[in-house]
Scaffold this active site. Sequence first.
Site, PDB file in Angstrom:
ATOM      1  N   GLY A   1      22.883  56.698  11.339  1.00 42.94           N
ATOM      2  CA  GLY A   1      23.045  57.409  12.607  1.00 42.94           C
ATOM      3  C   GLY A   1      22.845  56.481  13.780  1.00 42.94           C
ATOM      4  O   GLY A   1      23.531  55.486  13.927  1.00 42.94           O
ATOM      5  N   GLU A   2      21.854  56.803  14.589  1.00 46.20           N
ATOM      6  CA  GLU A   2      21.540  55.986  15.762  1.00 46.20           C
ATOM      7  C   GLU A   2      20.241  55.222  15.561  1.00 46.20           C
ATOM      8  O   GLU A   2      19.537  54.910  16.516  1.00 46.20           O
ATOM      9  CB  GLU A   2      21.440  56.885  16.994  1.00 46.20           C
ATOM     10  CG  GLU A   2      22.742  57.594  17.321  1.00 46.20           C
ATOM     11  CD  GLU A   2      22.601  58.594  18.453  1.00 46.20           C
ATOM     12  OE1 GLU A   2      21.469  58.898  18.860  1.00 46.20           O
ATOM     13  OE2 GLU A   2      23.637  59.074  18.910  1.00 46.20           O
TER      14      GLU A   2
END
Length: 86
Positions: free
Chosen positions: A10-11
Amino acid sequence: AKDEMFRYGGEEFFMILPSTELLGAIVLAQRIHNAIQEKEMPKVGHITVSMGVVEYKEKETIDDVIKRVDDLMYLAKQEGRNLLRY
Protein backbone atom coordinates in the site's frame (compact mmCIF):
# COMPACT_ATOMS: atom_id res chain seq x y z
CA ALA A 1 26.07 -3.77 4.29
CA LYS A 2 24.19 -1.19 2.28
CA ASP A 3 21.12 0.89 3.04
CA GLU A 4 17.92 -0.24 1.36
CA MET A 5 14.44 1.19 0.90
CA PHE A 6 11.46 -0.74 -0.36
CA ARG A 7 7.70 -0.63 -0.56
CA TYR A 8 6.16 -2.95 2.00
CA GLY A 9 2.56 -2.63 0.87
CA GLY A 10 0.00 0.00 0.00
CA GLU A 11 1.46 3.28 1.18
CA GLU A 12 3.96 1.72 3.58
CA PHE A 13 7.70 1.84 3.00
CA PHE A 14 10.66 0.49 4.94
CA MET A 15 14.22 1.71 5.14
CA ILE A 16 16.88 -0.66 6.41
CA LEU A 17 20.02 1.14 7.56
CA PRO A 18 22.38 -1.59 8.78
CA SER A 19 25.29 0.74 9.60
CA THR A 20 23.19 3.44 11.29
CA GLU A 21 22.37 3.65 14.99
CA LEU A 22 18.93 4.76 16.22
CA LEU A 23 19.85 8.45 16.60
CA GLY A 24 21.18 8.59 13.05
CA ALA A 25 18.02 6.90 11.75
CA ILE A 26 15.86 9.41 13.65
CA VAL A 27 17.80 12.33 12.14
CA LEU A 28 17.38 10.87 8.65
CA ALA A 29 13.65 10.25 9.24
CA GLN A 30 13.23 13.87 10.37
CA ARG A 31 14.99 15.11 7.23
CA ILE A 32 12.75 12.97 5.02
CA HIS A 33 9.67 14.03 6.97
CA ASN A 34 10.55 17.73 6.56
CA ALA A 35 11.30 17.33 2.85
CA ILE A 36 7.94 15.64 2.23
CA GLN A 37 6.11 18.31 4.25
CA GLU A 38 7.66 21.09 2.15
CA LYS A 39 7.01 19.41 -1.21
CA GLU A 40 3.85 19.99 -3.21
CA MET A 41 2.82 16.87 -5.11
CA PRO A 42 1.25 17.14 -8.57
CA LYS A 43 -2.55 16.77 -8.52
CA VAL A 44 -2.79 16.30 -4.70
CA GLY A 45 -0.85 19.20 -3.19
CA HIS A 46 0.75 18.67 0.19
CA ILE A 47 0.77 15.22 1.78
CA THR A 48 1.50 14.03 5.30
CA VAL A 49 3.69 11.18 6.46
CA SER A 50 3.50 9.23 9.71
CA MET A 51 6.70 7.38 10.60
CA GLY A 52 7.97 4.89 13.11
CA VAL A 53 11.69 4.35 13.72
CA VAL A 54 13.20 1.39 15.59
CA GLU A 55 16.58 -0.18 16.10
CA TYR A 56 17.04 -3.92 15.79
CA LYS A 57 17.37 -5.66 19.14
CA GLU A 58 19.54 -8.73 19.48
CA LYS A 59 17.66 -12.00 18.91
CA GLU A 60 14.60 -10.27 17.40
CA THR A 61 12.97 -11.81 14.38
CA ILE A 62 12.15 -9.70 11.35
CA ASP A 63 8.49 -10.07 12.33
CA ASP A 64 9.27 -8.57 15.77
CA VAL A 65 10.97 -5.57 14.17
CA ILE A 66 8.14 -5.05 11.69
CA LYS A 67 5.54 -5.21 14.48
CA ARG A 68 7.38 -2.65 16.60
CA VAL A 69 7.85 -0.16 13.77
CA ASP A 70 4.29 -0.73 12.51
CA ASP A 71 2.89 -0.10 16.01
CA LEU A 72 4.82 3.19 16.21
CA MET A 73 3.61 4.28 12.79
CA TYR A 74 -0.01 3.61 13.77
CA LEU A 75 0.57 5.46 17.05
CA ALA A 76 1.77 8.47 15.02
CA LYS A 77 -1.41 8.27 12.95
CA GLN A 78 -3.63 7.99 16.03
CA GLU A 79 -1.93 10.97 17.67
CA GLY A 80 -2.81 13.26 14.79
CA ARG A 81 -0.91 12.09 11.71
CA ASN A 82 2.14 13.68 10.15
CA LEU A 83 4.25 12.66 13.16
CA LEU A 84 7.44 10.72 13.81
CA ARG A 85 7.54 8.19 16.66
CA TYR A 86 10.50 6.18 17.94
